[in-house]
Design a protein around this motif. Structure first.
Motif: not given
Length: 137
Positions: A73-95
């Protein structure tokens, strides 16, 4: 009874060696030994193939072992969070790049901090992918 004990017990009941089970599951003998000893918990995709090959239900494999249940249960949710954080940080660099080009203001400190966090997230994401790939082999 732990997951490892169930895998080992059922494998022995079926008269399969570690090598034979490894061939059926398309994984290494070392990985099966880690599963049976409790040093490693199988990924969900492996749990499904283990279930099929050993004739055990996923409920028998997962639900009766709290550590495995929690891991799945935790592995699946952790993976989603890390992917979301990765996308968010890329968006900040783009901004930051957009802001620097259009307003002629370059936020060096903000960019360095964001790139620093981005490098850690990328490292985690890549090592996670590599470890999943290694478990498949």
């Amino acid at each position: 009874m732990s997951l490892g004990e169930k895998i080992k017990g059922r494998r022995e009941e079926l008269g399969l060696s570690v090598e034979q089970l490894g061939e059926k599951l398309a994984v290494s003998q070392e990985l099966i030994i880690k599963w049976e000893s409790g040093k490693c918990i199988p990924h969900l995709s492996h749990l499904i193939t283990i279930s099929d090959e050993l004739g055990l239900t996923l409920d028998e494999l997962v639900k009766e072992d709290e550590a495995v249940k929690k891991h799945v249960l935790s592995a699946k949710s952790l993976e989603k969070w890390h992917l979301a954080i990765l996308i968010y940080l890329l968006a900040i660099v783009t901004y930051i790049g957009y802001f620097a080009i259009h307003n002629h203001i370059f936020m060096v400190g903000f960019l360095v901090a964001t790139l620093f966090m981005l490098s850690f997230e990328l490292k985690y994401f890549i090592t996670r992918r590599i470890s999943r790939h290694d478990q498949k082999e």
